[in-house]
Each structure stands twice: as C-alpha cells, then as structure tokens.
Design a protein around this motif. Structure first.
Motif, PDB file in Angstrom:
ATOM      1  N   ALA A 211       0.837  -1.196   0.000  1.00 59.06           N
ATOM      2  CA  ALA A 211       0.000   0.000   0.000  1.00 59.06           C
ATOM      3  C   ALA A 211       0.873   1.249   0.000  1.00 59.06           C
ATOM      4  O   ALA A 211       0.612   2.221  -0.717  1.00 59.06           O
ATOM      5  CB  ALA A 211      -0.925  -0.006   1.219  1.00 59.06           C
ATOM      6  N   ALA A 213       3.958   1.458  -1.116  1.00 63.46           N
ATOM      7  CA  ALA A 213       4.619   1.563  -2.419  1.00 63.46           C
ATOM      8  C   ALA A 213       3.685   2.248  -3.418  1.00 63.46           C
ATOM      9  O   ALA A 213       4.104   3.108  -4.194  1.00 63.46           O
ATOM     10  CB  ALA A 213       5.005   0.177  -2.923  1.00 63.46           C
ATOM     11  N   ILE A 214       2.414   1.883  -3.373  1.00 60.36           N
ATOM     12  CA  ILE A 214       1.458   2.485  -4.292  1.00 60.36           C
ATOM     13  C   ILE A 214       1.182   3.932  -3.902  1.00 60.36           C
ATOM     14  O   ILE A 214       0.991   4.788  -4.756  1.00 60.36           O
ATOM     15  CB  ILE A 214       0.166   1.627  -4.328  1.00 60.36           C
ATOM     16  N   ASP A 215       1.218   4.203  -2.590  1.00 57.50           N
ATOM     17  CA  ASP A 215       1.036   5.587  -2.140  1.00 57.50           C
ATOM     18  C   ASP A 215       2.236   6.462  -2.498  1.00 57.50           C
ATOM     19  O   ASP A 215       2.197   7.674  -2.304  1.00 57.50           O
ATOM     20  CB  ASP A 215       0.824   5.632  -0.622  1.00 57.50           C
TER      21      ASP A 215
ATOM     22  N   PHE B  81      -7.061  -2.953  -1.202  1.00 56.77           N
ATOM     23  CA  PHE B  81      -6.690  -4.342  -0.966  1.00 56.77           C
ATOM     24  C   PHE B  81      -7.834  -5.103  -0.308  1.00 56.77           C
ATOM     25  O   PHE B  81      -8.718  -4.522   0.313  1.00 56.77           O
ATOM     26  CB  PHE B  81      -5.466  -4.403  -0.052  1.00 56.77           C
ATOM     27  N   TYR B  87      -3.029   1.704   7.414  1.00 50.55           N
ATOM     28  CA  TYR B  87      -1.898   1.798   8.340  1.00 50.55           C
ATOM     29  C   TYR B  87      -2.466   1.879   9.756  1.00 50.55           C
ATOM     30  O   TYR B  87      -3.123   2.859  10.110  1.00 50.55           O
ATOM     31  CB  TYR B  87      -1.058   3.035   8.028  1.00 50.55           C
ATOM     32  N   ARG B 150      -6.154  10.549  -3.999  1.00 49.55           N
ATOM     33  CA  ARG B 150      -4.957  10.650  -4.830  1.00 49.55           C
ATOM     34  C   ARG B 150      -5.302  11.095  -6.240  1.00 49.55           C
ATOM     35  O   ARG B 150      -4.434  11.510  -6.997  1.00 49.55           O
ATOM     36  CB  ARG B 150      -4.259   9.287  -4.890  1.00 49.55           C
TER      37      ARG B 150
END
Lengths: 316, 366
Positions: A211, A213-215, B81, B87, B150
């Motif tokens: 996650a 890495a994608i961010d 996912f 996080y 994003r």
C-alpha cells in the motif's frame, strides 16, 4: 463431599448448620477464582520467596549501619553520593548501559533487516549462527574475550603486530577498558535484539508495504512511516528490558577488569559486590545495588504505560 | 484518467505459468472486472498492473506509456486491498492523506481533498479514528477514500468486498458503483464472485487457468458465452450441460438427449448445427430459467416434456426443480404455484431459443 450430602438430608438445627458450612466450603472450592489461585500458588510462592523477599530484605539491609545493628535511614545512600569513587561508578554505569543498549539496538536492527531479506533455509542457518554469542554462558565467553584482550599473548595484539602496529593495552587504560567492556556486552546482547526485531519485522503485514509503495513511498519512507511505527512497541520494550539487564551487568566487568584500572570500569553490581562482600560492608553494598532501582522503575512505568496504550490503539 | 493496455503479458513463478500471455484493452473511464475461480491469474494480473509483481514477458501500458519497469509509486495508480491494508498506527485522516503527504502536496490542498473524499464516502465523522475503531464496512470506505484522494489515473480493486458479510457486501457494491459514477476513473476490479462482476462491470473479463476466456458486457457473457467455462461460470444456478446428439430426421435437425427425449433444433440454427450431425462429445447448454412449467400459450422453439422430479427447492419467488436425464442432474426454475412435488412426474417446458451447443472436447460454444 458424600458426607455433606448425607447430613444435608438429616433433620435438626445442628445437622443443617454443618451442612451449610460444608456447602459454603464446597462453593468456595468450586469458585473459578479459587481454582485459579490454587493453580497459581506454586508460582506465587516462588516469586515471593525468590524475588519479593530478597528485594525487601535488601531494602531493609540498605538502611542499617555497617554492623547491621542500628537503623540509619537513608544515610548509606547520602554517604555514597558524596564519594568520588561512587560518582565514577554512576558515570561508568550510565555510559556502559546507555552506549551498549543503543549500539545493540542499532546493530540488532540492521542485522535483522539483512536477515529479513535472506529467504528460506539460509535465513534459519544465519539466525542460528548469529544467536551463538547469546547462547554461550556469558562468564565463559568473557573469559575468551579476556584472553583475546591479553596484552602479551592475545590473538588481537598478535594480528596487530603482524600487520606492523604496536600492541594495544586493551584492558590497561581507562578508556580502552571502558570501550572493551562495552564491546563485549554489545557482542553478547546484539543477537537478542536481532531476534526480537526480526520477529517484529515478520509481523508487519506485507500489504502495508505494498500500500505504501502504491502511495508513493520510497524505501526510506517505508522504513520511517511503516516499519518504525509498527515496531515501536517491540523496540521500546526490548530497549527497556536490555537497559535494566545491562545496568545490572556483573560478569563482564568482574571477569575482564574486576573494576580496574583504578575502579574506572566498576558498574553498580561489581561495585556492590566489592563493597558488600569483599569489603564486608553488606548494608552499603545493598544500597549500591538498589541505587538505580527508583530510576529504572519510573522509566519502566512510563514506557510500559505508553506501550500498552499504543498496542490497544494499533492491534487489530 | 487513462486507458490501460496489456500486450502478451506473461507471469512465471519459477516453472509455473500463472498468467499465460493475455491481451486486454481497457478504455478510459471504463469499469473492468476480472473474474474467475481462485488461481486463474486475475489477482496476479492486477498486481502486475499495479507494479507489485514483475512482468515475465509482454508489455503493460498506462495512459499510452509502457510501465514495465516503472515502480508502483510512479505509476499514478491507487489500489484497494482485500484486507484494506490501512496503516494501523495512523488515524483515518492520516491514512487518506499519506500518499499526498509523500508527494509534498500543500497542507490546505490535502485537507480539501480529504474532506471532499470523506464527504463522497460519508466518513467525515470518522476522520480522527484509528482503523481498529472502525467496522469492516467503514474500513472499506477508508480504503476507498485513500484511493480517491490521490485522484490517480487508474483504480485497482483486489477482491475488496470478500471480507464483508453478505448484507454489507451488497451495500458496498452499490456504493462502489456510485463512487465510480461520480469520479469516473478507469477501474480494474478483481473478484471471484460472478454476481459482483455482473453488477459492477461495464465489461467483464472472464479468466481461467492464466488465460482470458472471454471479454464482454455482462449481458454478452450471459447470453452469448464463447466457451463452456464462461457458460458455466456466469449465472446462478449454473447452466445445465446435457450430453446430446444432433440427428437429421426428415429434413429437419433434432437434438437427442435420451432414447425417449429429443427436441427439434430451432429453425434459425439449422444451418449452423448441420455440420455437427452425428458428432460425439456434444453438450446442450440450457440455463435453469429456460426450463419452466407449462403455460397455456406456447412460443416458438418451446417444447413440453414430462419427467420425474427428484428434488424441489422453494426459493420464495421461484422454485428450483432437479431431475436427471441420462444420469446428468438438470435444474429448472418454475413458478412456486406450478405444483412441483418431489418424486412425482411433472410437465416442464424447455425454451430452446436460448440454447447453446457446446463441443465438450474443445470447450467451445458452436
């Protein structure tokens, strides 16, 4: 039990009172908390006998005079604080424990990362090999180090001479000796950090890194924003535990330098042994060994409180 | 926003071929669903688009640029996912803003975008919470929010609903569709659930054993499957496959299912099926909804037959009946009031205008 039941059927006040007593005993025995207490009893006896009693006895001892006849309150502590040799012990203990713990943590962290990237069977082999220093009894391995540090016959100095350098008196000067005892402690303790950090690394879900890495996180940012916060609790607990154990370290200094040269490498434990057993002033020895207790206990309280709070928030 | 192109993409794990050379063109703003049984290579394909798996061979292009060697962080994609991968040490706001923070987006811009995404997903009041304090559905929304803020070229979803309970899954499915209608970002969505695939997709890609079986709109796949696999995978209860022979009798073609049961082939298919007269390994594919109870009015290509019912499953709005033809279990869907009773004969009607003839040796629909 069978008796209690027979009596309960009988008529009459005496019989019923007995049955009530038997009944309440039975109830008490049946309570889950009673069972739990009974099952824990051997452990409680052990802890009280081997931990609590010596602790309180040491506190009691530290408040007696040299002949152990009169109660002197905190005089032993006050006296110690005025003694330059004890001030040196405080300095050396703090230098030793803090430097060693930080170095163990840093080395353990780096090695754990290297290990984490070795896949499969090789990782198990390396992990086993790197744990060896931690598994050998410390007194034995320190003897080997003592031999290595020997000014005349050691492998280290022989190698230095062979390379054309002068011999180094590893244990002969104040700072050399200080660095030497720290080095041996790091050599002994780093594997423990390595294994703890490796376990912590393995418990960070791979998907968090994906996650990240994608961010858009770089390797450094993954370490800073994912790995370190996720390992924070283990890092704190390991460092706290190691700090307590390292402050209480005895074997290395006792065997390598016995506190020398000129008492410059004494730690609380070796100094306490020196004062209490070798010089026969048991109350003062006890007060030396208890000196760090309030500091470490306070530190432990705050660290563990923080760890508990974090783990409640984070664990899923 | 961008189109995604896959050209002869292969993924090899040691000697195992997970993806065996697939071609796919995903157009801008499209919602594509990759669907297939577990181990069919759909998740691997998605992870290759994301850059989380290296490509063994072939090319992947996003927005016209080949990204084979571009790391995930530079592909301008966002991914949701299966287990959300939030996080745990950051609160919802920090989770959603993490990607923007790494890109050094100005603080007020981050705040504006997070608030906007939170509003779309209805999670504004959760922004201060840690993931642990959220329910499964809320975590799912946060994971989507992290993707939306994003404003990436492509959204990737890896089985995002499979950890939710059945009711919430249906609710979130609608939610995802709504979000896509609002933000119109090219989306690749992986699932093993064919209902999810049908309801969400503009186009469905059915994968099996590392290959694409068929690409098409949900209706295309349902009504005109190209292979036996697609025919059996799409639709629930699954399509019936009954061994049959094509026979020529008095100038007309007949499908023979057993010694006693045969149906005339619909007239518009006679030319198509004539080459297969007498061939072995043929299957009749007929969906359960095309085996119904008899009705007074009969349409062309519908044929009545009587058969012994083995099992009856009332579903409320319909009743499923099971019977056997030459040892093959066949399912039909009848009206609850049609009087279906287990172990009693019943008159049923087969609607052959929606039939498929399948060559079982090649798996192709003829």
């Amino acid at each position: 039990m069978a008796n209690g039941r027979t009596i309960a059927i009988g008529i009459g006040t005496e019989a019923s009172a007995a049955s009530r007593r038997a009944g309440s005993l039975k109830k008490l025995a049946r309570r889950r908390s009673t069972t739990a207490l009974l099952l824990c009893a051997p452990l409680i006896v052990l802890i009280v006998g081997l931990k609590l009693y010596p602790t309180f006895y040491a506190i009691f001892l530290s408040m007696l005079d040299r002949k152990m006849e009169h109660f002197v309150g905190l005089d032993n502590f006050a006296f110690l604080l005025t003694r330059p040799s004890f001030q040196l012990v405080i300095f050396q203990s703090c230098l030793f424990a803090i430097t060693a713990v930080v170095m163990k943590a840093v080395i353990g962290f780096i090695v754990a990362h290297l290990m984490h990237n070795i896949r499969g069977r090789n990782q198990r082999i390396w992990r086993g090999l790197l744990l060896v220093p931690w598994v050998i009894p410390l007194a034995l391995s320190t003897l080997t180090w003592w031999w290595l540090f020997d000014p005349s016959y050691s492998a280290l100095n022989w190698t230095l001479n062979w390379l054309g350098f002068e011999s180094i008196p590893f244990l002969g000067t104040t700072w050399n000796a200080r660095i030497a005892v720290i080095a041996v402690n790091v050599w002994f303790g780093a594997p423990f950090f390595m294994i703890m950090y490796l376990a912590a690394l393995k418990s960070v879900p791979e998907q968090l890194y994906e996650a990240a890495a994608i961010d858009g996180a770089t390797a450094w940012q993954k370490l800073r924003f994912i790995t370190l916060p996720m390992m924070r609790n283990i890092i704190l607990i390991t460092m706290l535990y190691s700090l307590i154990v390292t402050f209480a370290d005895f074997d290395i200094v006792r065997i390598l330098t016995n506190g020398g040269p000129q008492d410059s490498t004494h730690l609380f434990a070796t100094y306490a042994f020196n004062v209490g057993i070798e010089s026969g002033n048991i109350p003062r020895g006890a007060s030396v060994s208890l000196f760090m207790f309030p500091v470490l206990a306070t530190l432990a309280f705050f660290v563990l409180r923080d760890v508990l709070k974090r783990s409640r928030e984070v664990s899923t | 926003m961008a189109q995604v192109t896959l050209r002869k993409v292969v993924k090899k794990y040691d000697e195992v071929l997970a993806v065996r050379g697939i071609d796919l063109d995903i157009v801008d703003k499209e919602f594509i669903v990759l669907v297939g049984p577990s181990g069919c290579g759909k998740s691997t394909t998605l992870r290759m688009i994301a850059g989380l798996e290296e490509i063994s061979d072939g090319d992947i292009a996003i927005g016209g640029d080949v990204v084979n060697d571009v790391p995930p962080k530079d592909r301008d994609i966002a991914m949701v996912f299966q287990n959300y991968a939030l996080y745990p040490h950051m609160n919802v706001y920090e989770n959603m803003s993490f990607g923007l923070k790494l890109k050094r987006t100005p603080k007020d811009e981050i705040e504006r975008r997070v608030k906007q995404a939170a509003q779309i997903l209805d999670i504004t009041e959760l922004l201060d919470r840690k993931p642990k304090q959220l329910s499964g559905g809320q975590r799912q929304r946060v994971a989507m929010g992290r993707a939306i803020v994003r404003d990436p070229k492509v959204f990737l979803f890896d089985e995002p609903l499979s950890n939710l309970d059945a009711k919430l899954r249906v609710q979130m499915r609608t939610e995802i569709k709504k979000v896509h209608q609002k933000v119109r970002t090219t989306t690749v969505y992986v699932t093993h659930d064919q209902v999810e695939a049908m309801t969400l997709a503009d186009r469905v890609v059915v994968m099996n054993a590392g290959l694409i079986e068929q690409v098409g709109s949900p209706n295309d796949l349902y009504h005109s499957p190209a292979t036996k696999f697609v025919a059996g995978f799409i639709g629930s209860p699954a399509m019936n496959f009954i061994a049959c022979r094509v026979e020529q009798a008095a100038g007309a073609l007949r499908l023979r299912l057993s010694d006693t049961l045969s149906f005339p082939v619909p007239a518009d298919r006679t030319a198509r099926y004539t080459p297969h007269v007498g061939k072995p390994n043929l299957l009749l594919g007929l969906r359960p909804e095309h085996i119904i109870e008899t009705r007074p009015h009969i349409e062309p290509n519908q044929h009545d037959f009587e058969i012994l019912i083995d099992v009856v499953e009332p579903m409320g709005m319909e009743t499923l009946v099971y019977f056997t033809i030459e040892g093959t279990e066949v399912c039909g869907r009848v009206n609850p009031n049609a009087g279906a009773t287990a172990e009693k004969p019943m008159k049923l009607r087969a609607d052959l205008s929606n039939m498929h003839l399948i060559d079982d040796s090649t798996g192709k629909v003829l």
